[in-house]
Scaffold this active site. Structure first.
Site, PDB file in Angstrom:
ATOM      1  CE  LYS A  45      -3.313  -2.538   2.794  1.00 32.05           C
ATOM      2  NZ  LYS A  45      -3.645  -2.913   4.341  1.00 32.05           N
ATOM      3  N   GLY A  46       2.032   0.984   0.313  1.00 32.08           N
ATOM      4  CA  GLY A  46       2.835   2.428   0.827  1.00 32.08           C
ATOM      5  C   GLY A  46       3.210   3.224  -0.543  1.00 32.08           C
ATOM      6  CG  ASP A 102       6.736   2.551   0.401  1.00 31.55           C
ATOM      7  OD1 ASP A 102       7.656   1.677   0.078  1.00 31.55           O
ATOM      8  OD2 ASP A 102       6.083   2.303   1.588  1.00 31.55           O
ATOM      9  CE  LYS A 133      14.451   4.775   6.354  1.00 30.46           C
ATOM     10  NZ  LYS A 133      13.909   3.646   7.724  1.00 30.46           N
ATOM     11  CB  VAL A 155      10.293   8.629   7.308  1.00 28.51           C
ATOM     12  CG1 VAL A 155      11.651   9.246   7.692  1.00 28.51           C
ATOM     13  CG2 VAL A 155      10.441   7.728   6.210  1.00 28.51           C
ATOM     14  CG  ASP A 161       2.379   1.251   7.239  1.00 31.34           C
ATOM     15  OD1 ASP A 161       3.452   1.089   6.382  1.00 31.34           O
ATOM     16  OD2 ASP A 161       2.208   0.405   8.196  1.00 31.34           O
ATOM     17  NE  ARG A 167      -0.813   1.706   4.491  1.00 31.10           N
ATOM     18  CZ  ARG A 167       0.562   1.181   4.468  1.00 31.10           C
ATOM     19  NH1 ARG A 167       1.614   1.662   3.830  1.00 31.10           N
ATOM     20  NH2 ARG A 167       0.913   0.075   4.791  1.00 31.10           N
TER      21      ARG A 167
END
Ligand code: IMP
Ligand code: MG
Length: 182
Positions: A45-46, A102, A133, A155, A161, A167
Site C-alpha cells: 500500500k505504501g 515507497d 536509505k 519515517v 505507515d 499513510r
C-alpha cells in the site's frame, strides 16, 4: 479534532518539496521511456500517493497495474520474505515494466520482487522509489529513479505507515520515538 501532526518529531520532506521532486522525476522518466508503452506497477500500500502523483507527472503511454505484497518481519523492519496478496493482472512478458515503491531500506523486498518479475521475462524492469536509505542496504540493489536519499530514520506519511497508520499524512515525517517505544 485528532491531529496526527502531534505524533511527529519533525517534518523531513514537506508536501511542496515532494511535489516539486515528483514533477522532475516524471519528466525524466517520460524522456527515458519516450515512444515506448510502459506497465507502471504500484506496490500497495505504501506507494499509493507516490504512484498517483508520479503517473500524472508522466506523459508516456502506460498501463497501470497494482500488486499488493506484505513482507514478514516486525513493524519497522522487513525479513525480506514477501507474501503476494494480489498479483499483477496483465502479462508483462516482453513489456517495459516500471515498479513504483515507497522506500528502499534493506532492499530485501525489492530484491525478492524483481527476481520474481524477471522470471516473467519483461523487456525491461526498472524501479522508481520515492525514498532511499542506502545506509541500510543488505543486498546489491539500488533504484533506477530516486526521489530523495534520506538518513537512517524511521519515517511515515505520504503513504508510509507505522503499524498501518499515518499513510494519510501529506508530508514525510519522523515519528516521535515514544510512539513506537510504547
Ligand atoms: P526493505 O525490504 O527493507 O527495503 O523495506 C521495504 C519496505 O519496508 C517498504 O516498502 C516499507 O513498507 C517498509 N519500510 C522501510 N523503511 C520504512 C520507514 O522508514 N517507514 C515506513 N516503512 C518503511
Ligand atoms: Mg511498504
Amino acid at each position: 479534532m485528532t491531529d496526527l501532526n502531534k505524533d511527529m518529531e519533525r517534518v523531513l520532506l514537506s508536501k511542496e518539496r515532494i511535489a516539486a521532486r515528483i514533477a522532475e522525476m516524471g519528466k525524466q522518466i517520460s524522456e527515458d521511456y519516450d515512444g515506448k508503452d510502459v506497465v507502471v506497477l504500484c506496490i500497495l500500500k505504501g506507494a499509493v500517493h507516490f504512484f498517483s502523483d508520479l503517473t500524472r507527472a508522466m506523459t508516456c503511454r502506460m498501463e497501470m497495474d497494482f500488486m499488493s505484497i506484505s513482507s514478514y518481519g516486525n513493524s519497522r523492519q522487513t525479513s525480506g520474505v514477501v507474501r503476494i496478496m494480489k498479483d499483477i493482472d496483465v502479462g508483462i512478458t516482453g513489456r517495459h515494466v516500471l515498479i513504483v515503491e515507497d522506500i528502499m531500506d534493506s532492499g530485501l523486498t525489492l530484491n525478492y520482487l524483481t527476481m520474481l518479475l524477471q522470471a516473467r521475462e519483461p523487456a525491461s524492469l526498472r524501479i522508481a522509489c520515492l525514498l532511499d536509505k542506502p545506509e541500510r542496504r543488505e543486498c546489491a540493489i539500488s533504484p533506477d529513479y530516486v526521489g530523495f536519499i534520506i538518513p537512517n530514520e524511521f519515517v511515515v506519511g505520504y503513504g508510509l505507515d507505522f503499524e498501518g497508520f499515518y499513510r494519510n499524512v501529506p508530508y514525510v515525517g519522523v515519528v516521535k520515538p515514544e510512539m513506537y517505544q510504547k
